[in-house]
Scaffold this motif. Structure first.
Motif, PDB file in Angstrom:
ATOM      1  N   PHE A 122       1.306 -53.611 -22.899  1.00  0.00           N
ATOM      2  CA  PHE A 122      -0.255 -52.794 -23.069  1.00  0.00           C
ATOM      3  C   PHE A 122      -0.976 -53.209 -24.759  1.00  0.00           C
ATOM      4  O   PHE A 122      -2.463 -53.019 -24.934  1.00  0.00           O
ATOM      5  CB  PHE A 122       0.462 -51.279 -23.403  1.00  0.00           C
ATOM      6  CG  PHE A 122       0.668 -51.418 -21.924  1.00  0.00           C
ATOM      7  CD1 PHE A 122      -0.020 -51.670 -20.593  1.00  0.00           C
ATOM      8  CD2 PHE A 122       2.358 -49.941 -22.041  1.00  0.00           C
ATOM      9  CE1 PHE A 122       0.194 -51.524 -19.538  1.00  0.00           C
ATOM     10  CE2 PHE A 122       2.050 -49.806 -20.588  1.00  0.00           C
ATOM     11  CZ  PHE A 122       1.679 -50.098 -19.218  1.00  0.00           C
ATOM     12  N   THR A 125      -2.946 -56.216 -24.870  1.00  0.00           N
ATOM     13  CA  THR A 125      -4.558 -55.366 -23.938  1.00  0.00           C
ATOM     14  C   THR A 125      -5.022 -54.473 -24.631  1.00  0.00           C
ATOM     15  O   THR A 125      -6.327 -54.150 -25.389  1.00  0.00           O
ATOM     16  CB  THR A 125      -4.343 -54.183 -22.401  1.00  0.00           C
ATOM     17  OG1 THR A 125      -3.847 -55.001 -21.628  1.00  0.00           O
ATOM     18  CG2 THR A 125      -5.701 -53.674 -22.555  1.00  0.00           C
ATOM     19  N   PHE A 171      -5.325 -51.863 -18.009  1.00  0.00           N
ATOM     20  CA  PHE A 171      -3.764 -50.585 -18.526  1.00  0.00           C
ATOM     21  C   PHE A 171      -3.595 -50.472 -17.050  1.00  0.00           C
ATOM     22  O   PHE A 171      -2.368 -50.070 -17.057  1.00  0.00           O
ATOM     23  CB  PHE A 171      -4.602 -49.279 -19.870  1.00  0.00           C
ATOM     24  CG  PHE A 171      -3.199 -48.975 -19.992  1.00  0.00           C
ATOM     25  CD1 PHE A 171      -2.676 -49.061 -19.886  1.00  0.00           C
ATOM     26  CD2 PHE A 171      -3.098 -47.156 -18.891  1.00  0.00           C
ATOM     27  CE1 PHE A 171      -1.324 -48.144 -20.783  1.00  0.00           C
ATOM     28  CE2 PHE A 171      -2.447 -46.927 -19.016  1.00  0.00           C
ATOM     29  CZ  PHE A 171      -1.328 -47.005 -19.895  1.00  0.00           C
TER      30      PHE A 171
END
Length: 329
Positions: A122, A125, A171
């Protein structure tokens, strides 16, 4: 169980998942002062602690800088997202270090390992999302004399929607894949009758990891291409933007290195599933260092803004001044 973590940890965090998944056996009774782990494992643990502390400090520094910068709240968006990234990175590195030093119950141990890799994914990203967000904000400062036909696609509204959809899709994909993989691991850990299907599940997990590696590379290509495109537009209009220059020169190469080491670790660990501490340490150092440099480069752009006039008026100011125009914040 370590075979699956070895197969799925090679991509996330440059190999940190493998480290946590294969070193907890070094101490069967929790942490102690006479830790007799191999030097590579101790080095890996030290690096995770260093990265965790460093990213926590960078978070505090980000908050401090944001309180000192005079700008529109919408222009602070990328840096607010960056602050979230630093927190996620610090949590990920901490969770990655814990199972290396301390032995947990198998259920808890699996949740920590997978949480570390997932949060690390995460973070990567969202750090790319922060760069793309900055690209769109800085693109708005291009001279208005540039026609719609000659303006780069990277600053057009549809590109913003594409970037948002790409980041959100990645995500959701990472959340679904990691959640599914953890759930299946826990199921096989608790159900002896399911062990016979474990090898089949390992193959499925490997394919899912390849999917994550593919989208990570695509996102990295999008980031680098966006930075390059807006830089070309700047040169065409003799427009100087230190923010884009810093991101392209410093962050861009490490975005590429991070995506490359992710893909290489994925392929290498598929072909060589046996755990190797030296390989894990190398992948972890290169991958984690790349991530930290990228987010630090984004953070450093806060200090490049001497003027705090709105982006909307920057084009007018730049055209009325002598010399090459410069972007405002």
């Amino acid at each position: 169980m370590s075979s699956l973590i070895s197969s799925k940890g090679g991509g996330g965090g440059g190999g940190r998942g493998i480290a946590a998944g294969n070193t907890s056996g070094g101490n069967r009774h929790g942490a102690s002062d006479d830790w007799d782990a191999p030097p590579t494992i101790k080095a890996l643990f030290a690096f995770q602690v260093i990265w965790a502390i460093l990213t926590a400090i960078l978070f505090l520094f980000t908050v401090f800088k944001l309180t000192r910068v005079r700008s529109k709240i919408t222009h602070r968006g990328p840096y607010l997202l960056l602050a979230v990234v630093f927190i996620l990175f610090s949590i990920s590195f901490t969770l990655s270090a814990a199972p290396i030093r301390v032995t947990f119950h198998p259920d808890v141990y699996l949740r920590i390992v997978f949480s570390s890799v997932m949060i690390g994914d995460f973070s990567r990203t969202f750090s790319s999302a922060a760069i793309l967000w900055l690209v769109h904000i800085r693109g708005a400062a291009l001279p208005s004399s540039q026609s719609d036909m000659s303006s780069p696609a990277v600053i057009r509204p549809w590109k913003r929607y594409v970037d948002c959809a790409l980041v959100l899709g990645i995500f959701i994909l990472e959340l679904a894949i990691h959640g599914y993989t953890l759930d299946r691991n826990l199921a096989y850990l608790r159900t002896i009758s399911a062990i016979g299907r474990y090898e089949e599940f390992v193959k499925v997990a490997t394919r899912l990891r390849h999917v994550i590696s593919t989208v990570v590379v695509l996102l990295a290509i999008n980031v680098i291409a966006s930075l390059a495109a807006i830089k070309v537009a700047h040169r065409r209009t003799k427009f100087t933007d230190p923010v884009i220059d810093r991101l392209l020169v410093v962050a861009g190469p490490f975005v590429f290195v991070g995506a490359f080491i992710w893909m290489f670790a994925d392929i290498w660990n598929t072909e060589h599933p046996t755990y190797d501490p030296g390989r894990t340490l190398a992948f972890s150092i290169i991958g984690d260092l790349s991530q930290v440099v990228v987010v630090a480069a984004v953070l450093s752009t806060i200090g490049l803004h001497r003027d705090s006039y709105p982006v909307e008026s920057s084009s007018h100011l730049n055209r009325s001044s002598s010399g090459p125009p410069k972007a405002g914040y």
